[in-house]
Motif scaffolding. Structure first.
Motif, short mmCIF file in Angstrom:
data_model
loop_
_atom_site.label_atom_id
_atom_site.label_comp_id
_atom_site.label_asym_id
_atom_site.label_seq_id
_atom_site.Cartn_x
_atom_site.Cartn_y
_atom_site.Cartn_z
N ARG A 159 0.83 -1.20 0.00
CA ARG A 159 0.00 0.00 0.00
C ARG A 159 0.87 1.26 0.00
O ARG A 159 0.63 2.21 -0.74
N ASP A 160 1.92 1.26 0.84
CA ASP A 160 2.82 2.42 0.92
C ASP A 160 3.53 2.66 -0.41
O ASP A 160 3.68 3.80 -0.86
N ILE A 161 3.99 1.59 -1.05
CA ILE A 161 4.68 1.71 -2.34
C ILE A 161 3.73 2.29 -3.38
O ILE A 161 4.09 3.20 -4.14
N LEU A 162 2.51 1.78 -3.41
CA LEU A 162 1.54 2.27 -4.39
C LEU A 162 1.23 3.75 -4.15
O LEU A 162 1.12 4.53 -5.10
N GLU A 163 1.14 4.13 -2.90
CA GLU A 163 0.90 5.55 -2.58
C GLU A 163 2.07 6.41 -3.00
O GLU A 163 1.91 7.49 -3.56
N ASP A 164 3.29 5.92 -2.71
CA ASP A 164 4.49 6.71 -3.00
C ASP A 164 4.75 6.84 -4.50
O ASP A 164 5.26 7.86 -4.96
N LEU A 165 4.47 5.77 -5.24
CA LEU A 165 4.91 5.74 -6.63
C LEU A 165 3.82 6.03 -7.66
O LEU A 165 4.13 6.29 -8.82
N THR A 166 2.56 5.99 -7.26
CA THR A 166 1.51 6.23 -8.26
C THR A 166 1.46 7.71 -8.58
O THR A 166 1.36 8.55 -7.69
N VAL A 167 1.56 7.99 -9.91
CA VAL A 167 1.52 9.40 -10.32
C VAL A 167 0.12 9.78 -10.79
O VAL A 167 -0.64 8.93 -11.22
#
Lengths: 167, 176
Positions: A159-167
């Motif tokens: 979830r954190d990765i998707l939040e950080d990397l989704t543009v």
């Protein structure tokens, strides 16, 4: 894949069918070379486990292997990464791949992630998710998004990765 | 004699404090054929490598802020930026186990954190096993944190902006 030596027809630019013979592409490294790479990797990783925050000599061995730039080498590597009989070694190889700049091809990386997330081994799945984090590739984020992780802290990491990397 | 040594080693820890260490969470949580209560040898050999029979820890009061400072200290000492897994165990737990620790100068470019470092020392097979058990227990009880790579990066950037890090000591890809 067609058997070697089998004929097939291929359309030429002017529309005329021409006959050509399938030549099976040869692996660019021999079994002996594969064995040598494996020996070096096992030795490097046994001496010194790979650790977040610090480079590891195994990364340069993997980088050297990837210079062969051949689908057979990539598929061989993928087999190592998904080998649940040796999950610690497998996850270490995935972590080394994660530290490379876009190894292989986009479809190969996506397949590795897709297949890796299905593996019934937490260490391998964790290292696959970390590779997605390091590659920062939007196309692969969709593969991650489609995964239903049961382990809570790994689910939070995704979830954190998707939040950080989704543009 | 043993109790005098213990007092000399643990002086300075009057209140409840926590000792924080970097680990690989997946290694502690993967069963790989082991029973749920068993501790993986891979986790111990990868994450509890001693030097001079000592293990490095960072002390803090267990608040989010202080754990983030420890994360900053550890991340700044590396040569690349990755996610970071931390676990913390209490000094009370260590006392109960008969562990020894010494304040030692931490090797980190985060200047004010250098004096927040301890070495848990005089480790033998049994005391190391107790540390492993304490870490496994801490993970079960939720005393761990995973910081994704971007969170670690934000901590490092914050440290640079606040001028609390010795920039020339930042290495490799961390400085980039």
């Amino acid at each position: 894949m067609e058997p070697e030596g089998q004929s097939r027809y291929k359309t030429a630019p002017i529309g005329e069918a021409i006959r050509c013979t399938v030549i099976r592409q040869k692996s660019s490294i021999s079994d002996q070379e594969k064995e040598q790479y494996l020996t070096h990797l096992y030795s490097a990783l046994e001496t010194d486990p790979i650790e977040d925050g610090n480079s590891h000599v195994a990364e340069s061995i993997i980088a050297d292997l990837l210079r062969h730039n051949n689908i057979y080498v990539l598929e061989w590597l993928k087999g190592i990464c998904l080998n649940t009989k040796q999950p610690s070694f497998a996850s270490s190889i995935v972590r080394c791949l994660g530290r490379q700049i876009k190894p292989g091809t986009p479809s190969w990386r996506a397949d590795l992630v897709r297949d890796g997330l299905r593996v019934n081994n937490l260490e391998i799945r964790d290292s696959i998710v970390q590779a997605v984090e390091l590659w920062e590739e939007q196309a692969i984020l969709n593969v991650l998004r489609g995964h239903d992780e049961q382990v809570p802290w790994l689910r939070d990491y995704i979830r954190d990765i998707l939040e950080d990397l989704t543009v | 004699m043993a109790s005098r040594l213990y007092q000399r080693y643990s002086r300075g820890f009057d209140s409840v404090m926590f000792l924080v260490r970097k680990i690989s969470l997946a290694k502690w949580c993967s069963q790989n054929g082991l029973a749920e209560y068993e501790i993986s040898a891979d986790a111990v050999t990868a994450d509890l490598r001693t030097q001079g029979n000592c293990l490095s820890f960072w002390k803090c009061e267990g608040t989010d802020t202080e754990i983030s400072e420890v994360a900053m200290a550890i991340a700044a000492a590396g040569n690349r930026v990755d996610k970071l897994d931390l676990v913390w165990i209490s000094n009370e737990q260590l006392k109960a186990e008969g562990q020894y620790w010494l304040d030692t100068r931490g090797r980190t470019p985060v200047i004010h954190m250098a004096n927040k470092h301890v070495d848990v020392c005089r480790l033998d097979y049994v005391r190391l096993g107790r540390i492993a058990h304490s870490i496994a227990k801490a993970i079960k009880e939720g005393r761990y944190k995973r910081l994704p790579k971007r969170s670690v990066l934000r901590l490092l950037v914050s440290a640079v902006r606040q001028e609390i890090v010795d920039i020339p000591r930042l290495k490799g890809k961390v400085i980039r």
